[in-house]
Design a protein around this motif. Structure first.
Motif, PDB file in Angstrom:
ATOM      1  N   GLY A 173       0.845  -1.188   0.000  1.00  0.00           N
ATOM      2  CA  GLY A 173       0.000   0.000   0.000  1.00  0.00           C
ATOM      3  C   GLY A 173       0.884   1.243   0.000  1.00  0.00           C
ATOM      4  N   LEU A 174       0.284   2.351  -0.293  1.00  0.00           N
ATOM      5  CA  LEU A 174       1.018   3.619  -0.344  1.00  0.00           C
ATOM      6  C   LEU A 174       1.733   3.920   0.981  1.00  0.00           C
ATOM      7  N   ASP A 175       1.222   3.343   2.077  1.00  0.00           N
ATOM      8  CA  ASP A 175       1.870   3.568   3.378  1.00  0.00           C
ATOM      9  C   ASP A 175       3.242   2.888   3.476  1.00  0.00           C
ATOM     10  N   GLN A 176       3.582   2.052   2.494  1.00  0.00           N
ATOM     11  CA  GLN A 176       4.890   1.377   2.514  1.00  0.00           C
ATOM     12  C   GLN A 176       5.938   2.159   1.721  1.00  0.00           C
ATOM     13  N   ARG A 177       5.548   3.280   1.131  1.00  0.00           N
ATOM     14  CA  ARG A 177       6.459   3.919   0.184  1.00  0.00           C
ATOM     15  C   ARG A 177       7.763   4.398   0.831  1.00  0.00           C
ATOM     16  N   LYS A 178       7.680   4.885   2.048  1.00  0.00           N
ATOM     17  CA  LYS A 178       8.909   5.397   2.670  1.00  0.00           C
ATOM     18  C   LYS A 178       9.898   4.276   2.959  1.00  0.00           C
ATOM     19  N   VAL A 179       9.382   3.118   3.323  1.00  0.00           N
ATOM     20  CA  VAL A 179      10.271   1.976   3.541  1.00  0.00           C
ATOM     21  C   VAL A 179      10.908   1.564   2.209  1.00  0.00           C
ATOM     22  N   HIS A 180      10.110   1.577   1.154  1.00  0.00           N
ATOM     23  CA  HIS A 180      10.658   1.185  -0.153  1.00  0.00           C
ATOM     24  C   HIS A 180      11.693   2.200  -0.646  1.00  0.00           C
ATOM     25  N   MET A 181      11.476   3.453  -0.328  1.00  0.00           N
ATOM     26  CA  MET A 181      12.466   4.472  -0.708  1.00  0.00           C
ATOM     27  C   MET A 181      13.758   4.260   0.088  1.00  0.00           C
ATOM     28  N   LEU A 182      13.604   3.937   1.364  1.00  0.00           N
ATOM     29  CA  LEU A 182      14.773   3.639   2.190  1.00  0.00           C
ATOM     30  C   LEU A 182      15.546   2.452   1.591  1.00  0.00           C
ATOM     31  N   ALA A 183      14.813   1.442   1.158  1.00  0.00           N
ATOM     32  CA  ALA A 183      15.457   0.270   0.556  1.00  0.00           C
ATOM     33  C   ALA A 183      16.252   0.675  -0.685  1.00  0.00           C
ATOM     34  N   ARG A 184      15.667   1.554  -1.495  1.00  0.00           N
ATOM     35  CA  ARG A 184      16.371   1.987  -2.711  1.00  0.00           C
ATOM     36  C   ARG A 184      17.660   2.720  -2.372  1.00  0.00           C
ATOM     37  N   GLU A 185      17.635   3.449  -1.252  1.00  0.00           N
ATOM     38  CA  GLU A 185      18.839   4.189  -0.853  1.00  0.00           C
ATOM     39  C   GLU A 185      19.883   3.280  -0.226  1.00  0.00           C
ATOM     40  N   GLU A 186      19.419   2.350   0.610  1.00  0.00           N
ATOM     41  CA  GLU A 186      20.359   1.613   1.460  1.00  0.00           C
ATOM     42  C   GLU A 186      20.881   0.308   0.848  1.00  0.00           C
ATOM     43  N   LEU A 187      20.066  -0.366   0.025  1.00  0.00           N
ATOM     44  CA  LEU A 187      20.521  -1.669  -0.480  1.00  0.00           C
ATOM     45  C   LEU A 187      21.830  -1.581  -1.278  1.00  0.00           C
ATOM     46  N   PRO A 188      22.006  -0.540  -2.114  1.00  0.00           N
ATOM     47  CA  PRO A 188      23.259  -0.470  -2.879  1.00  0.00           C
ATOM     48  C   PRO A 188      24.505  -0.395  -1.991  1.00  0.00           C
ATOM     49  N   ASP A 189      24.380   0.204  -0.801  1.00  0.00           N
ATOM     50  CA  ASP A 189      25.524   0.265   0.115  1.00  0.00           C
ATOM     51  C   ASP A 189      25.987  -1.119   0.555  1.00  0.00           C
ATOM     52  N   LEU A 190      25.051  -2.077   0.524  1.00  0.00           N
ATOM     53  CA  LEU A 190      25.422  -3.447   0.876  1.00  0.00           C
ATOM     54  C   LEU A 190      25.684  -4.277  -0.380  1.00  0.00           C
ATOM     55  N   ASP A 191      25.837  -3.548  -1.513  1.00  0.00           N
ATOM     56  CA  ASP A 191      26.087  -4.206  -2.798  1.00  0.00           C
ATOM     57  C   ASP A 191      24.913  -5.047  -3.290  1.00  0.00           C
ATOM     58  N   TYR A 192      23.708  -4.683  -2.863  1.00  0.00           N
ATOM     59  CA  TYR A 192      22.526  -5.367  -3.367  1.00  0.00           C
ATOM     60  C   TYR A 192      21.828  -4.469  -4.384  1.00  0.00           C
ATOM     61  N   ASP A 193      21.116  -5.110  -5.323  1.00  0.00           N
ATOM     62  CA  ASP A 193      20.436  -4.343  -6.378  1.00  0.00           C
ATOM     63  C   ASP A 193      19.194  -3.645  -5.860  1.00  0.00           C
ATOM     64  N   VAL A 194      18.894  -2.527  -6.500  1.00  0.00           N
ATOM     65  CA  VAL A 194      17.627  -1.830  -6.258  1.00  0.00           C
ATOM     66  C   VAL A 194      16.543  -2.527  -7.075  1.00  0.00           C
ATOM     67  N   ARG A 195      15.384  -2.760  -6.449  1.00  0.00           N
ATOM     68  CA  ARG A 195      14.259  -3.376  -7.169  1.00  0.00           C
ATOM     69  C   ARG A 195      13.101  -2.391  -7.229  1.00  0.00           C
ATOM     70  N   PRO A 196      12.295  -2.425  -8.307  1.00  0.00           N
ATOM     71  CA  PRO A 196      11.162  -1.494  -8.395  1.00  0.00           C
ATOM     72  C   PRO A 196      10.045  -1.823  -7.396  1.00  0.00           C
ATOM     73  N   ALA A 197       9.153  -0.862  -7.197  1.00  0.00           N
ATOM     74  CA  ALA A 197       8.043  -1.048  -6.262  1.00  0.00           C
ATOM     75  C   ALA A 197       6.741  -0.526  -6.874  1.00  0.00           C
ATOM     76  N   LEU A 198       5.657  -1.152  -6.483  1.00  0.00           N
ATOM     77  CA  LEU A 198       4.300  -0.722  -6.876  1.00  0.00           C
ATOM     78  C   LEU A 198       3.521  -0.428  -5.614  1.00  0.00           C
ATOM     79  N   HIS A 199       2.819   0.701  -5.606  1.00  0.00           N
ATOM     80  CA  HIS A 199       2.024   1.037  -4.424  1.00  0.00           C
ATOM     81  C   HIS A 199       0.556   1.154  -4.772  1.00  0.00           C
ATOM     82  N   THR A 200      -0.248   0.434  -4.002  1.00  0.00           N
ATOM     83  CA  THR A 200      -1.698   0.477  -4.220  1.00  0.00           C
ATOM     84  C   THR A 200      -2.293   1.603  -3.372  1.00  0.00           C
ATOM     85  N   PRO A 201      -3.436   2.132  -3.789  1.00  0.00           N
ATOM     86  CA  PRO A 201      -4.037   3.232  -3.025  1.00  0.00           C
ATOM     87  C   PRO A 201      -4.571   2.760  -1.676  1.00  0.00           C
TER      88      PRO A 201
END
Ligand SMILES: N[C@@H](Cc1ccc(O)cc1)C(=O)O
Length: 331
Positions: A173-201
Protein backbone atom coordinates in the motif's frame (compact mmCIF):
# COMPACT_ATOMS: atom_id res chain seq x y z
CA UNK A 1 -4.59 -5.17 -21.88
CA UNK A 2 -0.82 -5.54 -22.31
CA UNK A 3 1.38 -6.80 -19.48
CA UNK A 4 2.55 -3.37 -18.38
CA UNK A 5 -1.04 -2.14 -18.09
CA UNK A 6 -2.11 -5.26 -16.20
CA UNK A 7 0.88 -5.08 -13.85
CA UNK A 8 0.34 -1.39 -13.08
CA UNK A 9 -3.45 -1.07 -13.27
CA UNK A 10 -4.97 0.63 -10.24
CA UNK A 11 -1.51 1.35 -8.82
CA UNK A 12 -1.24 4.74 -7.20
CA UNK A 13 2.50 4.89 -7.70
CA UNK A 14 5.06 3.02 -9.79
CA UNK A 15 8.72 3.34 -8.74
CA UNK A 16 10.09 3.63 -11.35
CA UNK A 17 7.99 3.30 -14.47
CA UNK A 18 11.10 2.50 -16.47
CA UNK A 19 12.10 -0.34 -14.18
CA UNK A 20 8.61 -1.81 -14.25
CA UNK A 21 8.53 -1.51 -18.04
CA UNK A 22 11.67 -3.65 -18.15
CA UNK A 23 9.99 -6.19 -15.91
CA UNK A 24 6.79 -6.15 -17.95
CA UNK A 25 8.74 -6.90 -21.12
CA UNK A 26 9.22 -10.47 -19.80
CA UNK A 27 7.18 -11.07 -16.64
CA UNK A 28 7.09 -14.90 -16.90
CA UNK A 29 8.57 -16.41 -13.76
CA UNK A 30 9.59 -13.07 -12.25
CA UNK A 31 8.96 -12.76 -8.52
CA UNK A 32 6.87 -10.17 -6.69
CA UNK A 33 6.13 -9.95 -2.99
CA UNK A 34 3.90 -8.35 -0.41
CA UNK A 35 4.57 -8.66 3.29
CA UNK A 36 1.84 -8.69 5.93
CA UNK A 37 2.06 -8.47 9.68
CA UNK A 38 -0.07 -11.46 10.66
CA UNK A 39 -3.23 -10.25 12.37
CA UNK A 40 -5.71 -13.06 11.92
CA UNK A 41 -8.57 -11.79 9.84
CA UNK A 42 -7.98 -10.20 6.43
CA UNK A 43 -9.50 -6.79 5.85
CA UNK A 44 -9.96 -4.52 2.90
CA UNK A 45 -6.32 -3.31 2.90
CA UNK A 46 -5.00 -6.86 2.61
CA UNK A 47 -7.47 -7.61 -0.15
CA UNK A 48 -6.41 -4.61 -2.20
CA UNK A 49 -2.79 -5.74 -2.39
CA UNK A 50 -4.02 -9.32 -2.92
CA UNK A 51 -5.92 -8.07 -5.99
CA UNK A 52 -2.65 -6.71 -7.30
CA UNK A 53 -0.94 -10.04 -6.65
CA UNK A 54 -3.70 -11.76 -8.64
CA UNK A 55 -3.02 -9.32 -11.53
CA UNK A 56 0.67 -10.17 -11.36
CA UNK A 57 -0.06 -13.90 -11.39
CA UNK A 58 -2.23 -13.36 -14.42
CA UNK A 59 0.75 -11.66 -16.09
CA UNK A 60 2.78 -14.82 -15.41
CA UNK A 61 4.68 -13.71 -12.33
CA UNK A 62 5.30 -15.80 -9.23
CA UNK A 63 4.13 -14.35 -5.97
CA UNK A 64 5.69 -14.47 -2.54
CA UNK A 65 3.51 -13.68 0.45
CA UNK A 66 5.68 -12.84 3.42
CA UNK A 67 3.98 -13.67 6.70
CA UNK A 68 6.03 -11.10 8.58
CA UNK A 69 5.96 -12.66 12.03
CA UNK A 70 9.18 -11.03 13.24
CA UNK A 71 7.97 -7.63 12.03
CA UNK A 72 4.66 -8.04 13.84
CA UNK A 73 6.63 -8.94 16.95
CA UNK A 74 8.80 -5.82 16.59
CA UNK A 75 5.63 -3.78 16.18
CA UNK A 76 4.23 -5.04 19.50
CA UNK A 77 1.51 -7.30 18.07
CA UNK A 78 1.80 -10.05 20.67
CA UNK A 79 3.89 -13.03 21.63
CA UNK A 80 5.64 -14.94 18.89
CA UNK A 81 3.30 -17.92 19.35
CA UNK A 82 0.17 -15.80 19.06
CA UNK A 83 1.46 -14.16 15.92
CA UNK A 84 2.32 -17.44 14.23
CA UNK A 85 -1.12 -18.82 14.91
CA UNK A 86 -2.80 -15.88 13.21
CA UNK A 87 -0.37 -16.21 10.28
CA UNK A 88 -1.69 -19.68 9.47
CA UNK A 89 -5.25 -18.34 9.34
CA UNK A 90 -4.13 -15.60 6.98
CA UNK A 91 -2.58 -18.03 4.55
CA UNK A 92 -5.85 -19.95 4.36
CA UNK A 93 -7.86 -16.80 3.73
CA UNK A 94 -5.56 -15.63 0.94
CA UNK A 95 -5.96 -18.94 -0.85
CA UNK A 96 -9.72 -18.92 -0.37
CA UNK A 97 -9.79 -15.37 -1.72
CA UNK A 98 -8.23 -16.43 -4.99
CA UNK A 99 -4.45 -16.42 -4.89
CA UNK A 100 -3.28 -19.27 -7.09
CA UNK A 101 -1.85 -21.98 -4.83
CA UNK A 102 0.61 -23.12 -7.53
CA UNK A 103 2.00 -19.65 -8.10
CA UNK A 104 2.12 -18.48 -4.48
CA UNK A 105 4.91 -19.14 -2.02
CA UNK A 106 4.15 -18.36 1.62
CA UNK A 107 7.23 -17.57 3.66
CA UNK A 108 7.54 -16.79 7.36
CA UNK A 109 9.99 -14.01 8.11
CA UNK A 110 11.40 -16.07 10.95
CA UNK A 111 12.50 -18.72 8.42
CA UNK A 112 15.49 -16.53 7.44
CA UNK A 113 15.45 -13.26 9.42
CA UNK A 114 17.05 -14.86 12.46
CA UNK A 115 19.93 -16.38 10.47
CA UNK A 116 23.39 -14.97 11.01
CA UNK A 117 23.86 -13.50 7.53
CA UNK A 118 20.55 -11.63 7.69
CA UNK A 119 21.16 -10.34 11.21
CA UNK A 120 24.63 -9.13 10.30
CA UNK A 121 23.24 -7.34 7.26
CA UNK A 122 20.68 -5.64 9.52
CA UNK A 123 23.49 -4.51 11.78
CA UNK A 124 25.50 -3.22 8.83
CA UNK A 125 22.49 -1.22 7.71
CA UNK A 126 22.06 0.12 11.24
CA UNK A 127 25.59 1.49 10.92
CA UNK A 128 24.85 3.40 7.74
CA UNK A 129 21.29 4.62 8.47
CA UNK A 130 20.63 7.67 10.64
CA UNK A 131 18.09 7.41 13.45
CA UNK A 132 16.13 10.15 11.80
CA UNK A 133 16.02 8.38 8.44
CA UNK A 134 14.79 5.12 9.96
CA UNK A 135 12.18 6.89 12.05
CA UNK A 136 10.77 8.74 9.06
CA UNK A 137 10.51 5.47 7.16
CA UNK A 138 8.49 3.97 9.99
CA UNK A 139 6.27 6.95 10.77
CA UNK A 140 3.31 5.82 8.66
CA UNK A 141 3.34 2.22 9.78
CA UNK A 142 3.45 2.54 13.48
CA UNK A 143 0.43 3.24 15.65
CA UNK A 144 1.59 6.68 16.73
CA UNK A 145 2.95 5.66 20.15
CA UNK A 146 6.43 6.65 21.11
CA UNK A 147 8.88 5.05 18.74
CA UNK A 148 10.80 2.16 20.25
CA UNK A 149 14.17 0.89 19.10
CA UNK A 150 12.28 -2.01 17.49
CA UNK A 151 10.50 0.49 15.23
CA UNK A 152 13.82 1.66 13.85
CA UNK A 153 15.06 -1.85 13.13
CA UNK A 154 11.77 -2.76 11.45
CA UNK A 155 12.17 -0.79 8.19
CA UNK A 156 15.77 -1.93 7.79
CA UNK A 157 14.65 -5.55 7.98
CA UNK A 158 11.83 -4.86 5.54
CA UNK A 159 14.34 -3.35 3.09
CA UNK A 160 16.52 -6.46 3.37
CA UNK A 161 13.53 -8.75 2.78
CA UNK A 162 13.52 -7.54 -0.82
CA UNK A 163 17.02 -8.97 -1.25
CA UNK A 164 16.62 -12.11 0.84
CA UNK A 165 13.35 -13.13 -0.78
CA UNK A 166 15.06 -12.59 -4.13
CA UNK A 167 12.14 -10.67 -5.58
CA UNK A 168 12.03 -8.53 -8.73
CA UNK A 169 9.22 -6.31 -7.49
CA UNK A 170 8.05 -5.08 -4.08
CA UNK A 171 4.32 -4.42 -3.72
CA UNK A 172 2.55 -2.61 -0.90
CA UNK A 173 0.00 0.00 0.00
CA UNK A 174 1.02 3.62 -0.34
CA UNK A 175 1.87 3.57 3.38
CA UNK A 176 4.89 1.38 2.51
CA UNK A 177 6.46 3.92 0.18
CA UNK A 178 8.91 5.40 2.67
CA UNK A 179 10.27 1.98 3.54
CA UNK A 180 10.66 1.19 -0.15
CA UNK A 181 12.47 4.47 -0.71
CA UNK A 182 14.77 3.64 2.19
CA UNK A 183 15.46 0.27 0.56
CA UNK A 184 16.37 1.99 -2.71
CA UNK A 185 18.84 4.19 -0.85
CA UNK A 186 20.36 1.61 1.46
CA UNK A 187 20.52 -1.67 -0.48
CA UNK A 188 23.26 -0.47 -2.88
CA UNK A 189 25.52 0.26 0.11
CA UNK A 190 25.42 -3.45 0.88
CA UNK A 191 26.09 -4.21 -2.80
CA UNK A 192 22.53 -5.37 -3.37
CA UNK A 193 20.44 -4.34 -6.38
CA UNK A 194 17.63 -1.83 -6.26
CA UNK A 195 14.26 -3.38 -7.17
CA UNK A 196 11.16 -1.49 -8.39
CA UNK A 197 8.04 -1.05 -6.26
CA UNK A 198 4.30 -0.72 -6.88
CA UNK A 199 2.02 1.04 -4.42
CA UNK A 200 -1.70 0.48 -4.22
CA UNK A 201 -4.04 3.23 -3.02
CA UNK A 202 -5.48 3.43 0.46
CA UNK A 203 -9.29 3.43 0.53
CA UNK A 204 -10.91 6.38 2.31
CA UNK A 205 -12.87 6.05 5.54
CA UNK A 206 -16.17 4.38 4.69
CA UNK A 207 -18.52 6.65 6.61
CA UNK A 208 -16.88 10.03 5.95
CA UNK A 209 -14.78 9.63 2.81
CA UNK A 210 -11.97 11.36 4.68
CA UNK A 211 -8.51 10.05 5.48
CA UNK A 212 -7.92 6.31 5.44
CA UNK A 213 -10.07 3.31 6.13
CA UNK A 214 -8.25 1.82 9.10
CA UNK A 215 -8.54 -1.65 10.54
CA UNK A 216 -8.20 -0.31 14.07
CA UNK A 217 -10.61 2.65 14.06
CA UNK A 218 -13.87 3.34 12.28
CA UNK A 219 -15.68 0.91 10.03
CA UNK A 220 -13.70 -1.57 8.01
CA UNK A 221 -14.65 -4.48 5.83
CA UNK A 222 -13.20 -7.82 6.73
CA UNK A 223 -13.36 -11.50 5.93
CA UNK A 224 -15.47 -11.97 9.03
CA UNK A 225 -18.36 -9.80 7.88
CA UNK A 226 -21.64 -11.56 7.28
CA UNK A 227 -23.75 -10.59 4.26
CA UNK A 228 -25.98 -8.55 6.58
CA UNK A 229 -23.08 -6.76 8.20
CA UNK A 230 -21.66 -5.89 4.81
CA UNK A 231 -25.01 -4.52 3.74
CA UNK A 232 -25.31 -2.39 6.89
CA UNK A 233 -21.79 -1.05 6.56
CA UNK A 234 -22.11 -0.17 2.89
CA UNK A 235 -25.56 1.34 3.39
CA UNK A 236 -24.18 3.78 5.91
CA UNK A 237 -21.23 4.69 3.68
CA UNK A 238 -20.56 8.17 2.37
CA UNK A 239 -21.59 8.18 -1.29
CA UNK A 240 -22.31 11.54 -2.92
CA UNK A 241 -23.19 11.21 -6.62
CA UNK A 242 -19.66 12.03 -7.75
CA UNK A 243 -16.20 10.46 -7.91
CA UNK A 244 -14.69 13.74 -6.86
CA UNK A 245 -16.45 15.12 -3.76
CA UNK A 246 -15.82 18.62 -2.42
CA UNK A 247 -13.47 18.92 0.55
CA UNK A 248 -15.10 19.43 3.97
CA UNK A 249 -15.63 22.94 5.33
CA UNK A 250 -12.31 22.57 7.15
CA UNK A 251 -10.57 21.80 3.89
CA UNK A 252 -10.16 18.04 4.48
CA UNK A 253 -10.01 16.11 1.19
CA UNK A 254 -12.78 13.60 0.60
CA UNK A 255 -13.14 10.58 -1.66
CA UNK A 256 -16.14 8.50 -2.55
CA UNK A 257 -15.38 5.20 -0.77
CA UNK A 258 -18.24 3.35 -2.49
CA UNK A 259 -16.75 4.14 -5.90
CA UNK A 260 -13.27 3.33 -4.64
CA UNK A 261 -14.45 -0.11 -3.56
CA UNK A 262 -16.01 -0.68 -6.99
CA UNK A 263 -12.82 0.45 -8.69
CA UNK A 264 -10.23 -1.38 -6.60
CA UNK A 265 -12.12 -4.38 -5.29
CA UNK A 266 -15.00 -5.29 -7.55
CA UNK A 267 -14.08 -4.50 -11.16
CA UNK A 268 -10.62 -6.13 -10.97
CA UNK A 269 -12.31 -9.41 -10.01
CA UNK A 270 -15.46 -9.42 -12.21
CA UNK A 271 -15.85 -8.94 -15.96
CA UNK A 272 -18.91 -6.77 -15.49
CA UNK A 273 -21.18 -5.56 -12.73
CA UNK A 274 -24.96 -5.88 -12.90
CA UNK A 275 -27.21 -3.65 -10.85
CA UNK A 276 -30.51 -5.38 -10.23
CA UNK A 277 -33.47 -3.01 -10.11
CA UNK A 278 -37.21 -3.43 -10.41
CA UNK A 279 -38.55 -2.28 -13.79
CA UNK A 280 -40.15 0.82 -12.32
CA UNK A 281 -36.66 2.01 -11.28
CA UNK A 282 -35.16 1.42 -14.68
CA UNK A 283 -34.65 -2.35 -14.61
CA UNK A 284 -31.35 -4.23 -14.49
CA UNK A 285 -28.31 -2.55 -15.92
CA UNK A 286 -24.80 -3.92 -16.56
CA UNK A 287 -21.60 -1.91 -16.46
CA UNK A 288 -18.58 -3.26 -18.29
CA UNK A 289 -16.03 -1.15 -16.49
CA UNK A 290 -15.55 1.17 -13.56
CA UNK A 291 -15.67 4.39 -15.61
CA UNK A 292 -19.07 3.48 -16.99
CA UNK A 293 -20.46 2.91 -13.51
CA UNK A 294 -18.91 6.09 -12.09
CA UNK A 295 -20.37 8.10 -14.94
CA UNK A 296 -23.83 6.65 -14.38
CA UNK A 297 -23.65 7.64 -10.71
CA UNK A 298 -22.48 11.10 -11.66
CA UNK A 299 -25.23 11.77 -14.18
CA UNK A 300 -28.01 10.35 -12.03
CA UNK A 301 -28.74 7.18 -14.01
CA UNK A 302 -27.52 5.15 -11.05
CA UNK A 303 -28.89 6.01 -7.63
CA UNK A 304 -26.41 5.81 -4.72
CA UNK A 305 -28.75 3.40 -2.90
CA UNK A 306 -28.66 0.99 -5.87
CA UNK A 307 -24.89 1.38 -6.14
CA UNK A 308 -24.54 0.50 -2.47
CA UNK A 309 -26.81 -2.56 -2.60
CA UNK A 310 -24.89 -3.86 -5.60
CA UNK A 311 -21.53 -3.20 -3.97
CA UNK A 312 -22.53 -5.11 -0.85
CA UNK A 313 -23.62 -8.10 -2.93
CA UNK A 314 -20.38 -8.25 -4.94
CA UNK A 315 -18.22 -7.81 -1.86
CA UNK A 316 -20.14 -10.63 -0.25
CA UNK A 317 -19.30 -12.85 -3.23
CA UNK A 318 -15.62 -12.02 -2.83
CA UNK A 319 -15.55 -12.56 0.90
CA UNK A 320 -17.77 -15.66 1.20
CA UNK A 321 -15.07 -18.32 0.50
CA UNK A 322 -12.66 -16.82 3.05
CA UNK A 323 -15.43 -16.42 5.61
CA UNK A 324 -16.37 -20.10 5.22
CA UNK A 325 -12.74 -21.12 5.57
CA UNK A 326 -12.44 -19.09 8.77
CA UNK A 327 -15.58 -20.75 10.15
CA UNK A 328 -14.11 -24.18 9.40
CA UNK A 329 -10.83 -23.31 11.08
CA UNK A 330 -12.63 -22.12 14.17
CA UNK A 331 -15.08 -24.99 14.37
N1 LIG B 1 5.23 -3.10 6.83
C1 LIG B 1 4.19 -4.00 6.42
C2 LIG B 1 4.51 -5.41 6.73
C3 LIG B 1 5.76 -5.89 6.04
C4 LIG B 1 6.81 -6.42 6.76
C5 LIG B 1 7.96 -6.87 6.12
C6 LIG B 1 8.04 -6.76 4.76
O1 LIG B 1 9.16 -7.19 4.12
C7 LIG B 1 7.00 -6.24 4.03
C8 LIG B 1 5.87 -5.81 4.68
C9 LIG B 1 2.88 -3.55 7.12
O2 LIG B 1 2.75 -2.48 7.51
O3 LIG B 1 1.97 -4.31 7.29
Amino acid sequence: MDDYDLITRNAEEVVTEEEVEDLAADPEGKRAYVGYEPSGVLHVGHLLTANKLIDLQEAGMDVVVLLADVHAYLNGKGTFEEIRETAEQMREQFLAYGLDAEQTEFVYGSEYQLDEDFVLDVHQMELSTSLNRAQRAMAELQGGDTAKVSHLVYPLMQALDIEYLDVDLAVGGLDQRKVHMLAREELPDLDYDVRPALHTPIIADLTTGEGKMASSAGVTISMEDSADELEDKINSAYCPPTADPEPTEDGVERENPVLELFQYHVFPRFDAVTVERPDEYGGNVTYEDYEELAEALENGELHPADAKGTLAAYLDDLIAPGRERLDELRA
